[in-house]
Structure formats: C-alpha cells, structure tokens
Design a protein around this motif. Structure first.
Motif: not given
Length: 225
Positions: A69-82, A118-120, A165-169
């Motif tokens: 992939w040229k970029t990873v645009d979005i990461l969604i940390n969704n996994a969770g343990r209960l 990236s920063k975006e 430098a980004g990204p946003s969090f």
C-alpha cells in the motif's frame, strides 16, 4: 478511496465497519484472531488473515501486507478484551491479559502503521464510557475499564508527539451497544444502539473527524447500563 486497517473484525462493530467501508469502495485489511466471518463475506475489497494483538510475530504479517500500500489512511483500533470478574478474584495474569490486548496491542498496532501514515491520516481508537474519568463505574470491570482509560491518555500523548508530521489521533468512548461483549458485561441488558448504527457513526468519523479534531476524546453514548 482510502486504505483502512481495522482490528477486532470477527463480530460486532468491527465486522460491520469492515463491510461498510468495503461496500463504499475502500480497501480494508480486517484483522482478527478468527478471520472466518470476514472470509465468508468473500468481499473483493477486504483482505484478512489470522491476527492476534498479543503475538509479536503477527505484526510482521501486517507489515508485509501493507508494504504494497502507498499509504495507510485510517487505522481503527477496535479490538478489545473483556474481563467481568470481582477485583479480589482476579489473578494477575488475567489483568495482564486484558492490558495485553486493550493497551499494549493498541500501541503495537499503531506503531506498526505509523510509518505508512501521512499527516492526513487518522487513527481512531475505540474506548468505553467506563474509561472516562468521572463516568459511572461498574463492579467487576476493574481491568477492562482501566485499560480503556489508558488508551484515552495514549491518544492525547500521540497527538502531541506527532502534531507536526501527523497523523491525527482521536478516541471514541462508546456507551452501550448491542454486541456480544455487552452481553458478557451486562447479561440481560438490551442496548438502544445496534452494532451497525455505531459502526456507521464510527465510519463517518474516521473519514472526516480528523479535519476538526486531534487528540480529542469524544463521548458517543446515549445510555448507561
């Protein structure tokens, strides 16, 4: 179209997120210990393979995949343990197992993605209302809710460290959503929000929220069990 990585996609919100993004034409890497539900979709825009946030070698598989992939645009940390267990009955290894997924795993997956972002770009971490300081707390959730508090602070720290430098969090503290995990935490309780409804909100926020927010905690809840 964006390149999107989502963890915790075998059920609930993560599963719905993968479908929503893919149906809109985005490329999705869906990560879960059990890839079968995603594989059964047979969706051209979704790639998947077995992935465990607690296994160091599995991050090499992710790195190898996103290399194309040229970029990873979005990461969604969704996994969770209960863990729903009285504190005095909770063994140290049980407490550690929750943190290994909910905190250390989130940190490791984010670190793996950052060189490709990236920063975006936008990293969205899913927390819980139980992790918000001053919110209503429930017995039995010491490990889970405290781990969800930890990723709220991590998000603030990352936003500061990478503000040039980004990204946003950003981090979403979600309330009661009708999922299997909710049923484990609060047996018999019926939430007013479905997994699909919450996934739809998260999808839209992941695509547009970084234009208005960075390092922010947003409380996404209309009810408390």
């Amino acid at each position: 179209m964006a390149n999107i990585v989502i963890s915790g996609t075998s059920r609930g919100i993560g599963f719905e997120l993968a479908k929503l993004f893919a149906d809109d034409g985005h490329k999705v890497l869906a990560l879960s210990r059990n890839p079968r539900p995603i594989l059964d979709l047979n969706h051209a825009n979704i790639a998947t393979f077995p992935f465990d946030l607690g296994e160091a070698d599995d991050y090499n598989k992710v790195s190898d995949f996103i290399e194309d992939w040229k970029t990873v645009d979005i990461l969604i940390n969704n996994a969770g343990r209960l863990l729903n267990k009285p504190f005095l009955e909770t063994e140290m290894d049980e407490f550690e197992a929750v943190y290994k997924v909910n905190v250390f795993g989130v940190s490791a997956l984010t670190k793996t993605m950052l060189p490709k972002m990236s920063k975006e770009g936008h990293v969205v971490t899913i927390s819980s209302m139980g992790g918000v300081q001053g919110s209503l707390k429930f017995p039995g959730l010491s490990a889970y809710s405290s781990s969800k508090a930890a990723v709220i602070t991590l998000t603030e720290l990352w936003a500061e460290e990478f503000k040039e430098a980004g990204p946003s969090f950003n981090v979403l503290a979600i309330g009661a959503v009708q999922t299997e995990m909710l049923a484990e935490a609060f047996p018999g309780y019926e939430a007013p929000v479905t997994a699909l409804q919450m996934a739809t909100y998260i999808k839209d926020f992941a695509l547009t929220g970084s234009k208005l927010y960075n390092g922010k905690l947003l409380q996404v809840s209309n009810s408390t069990p």
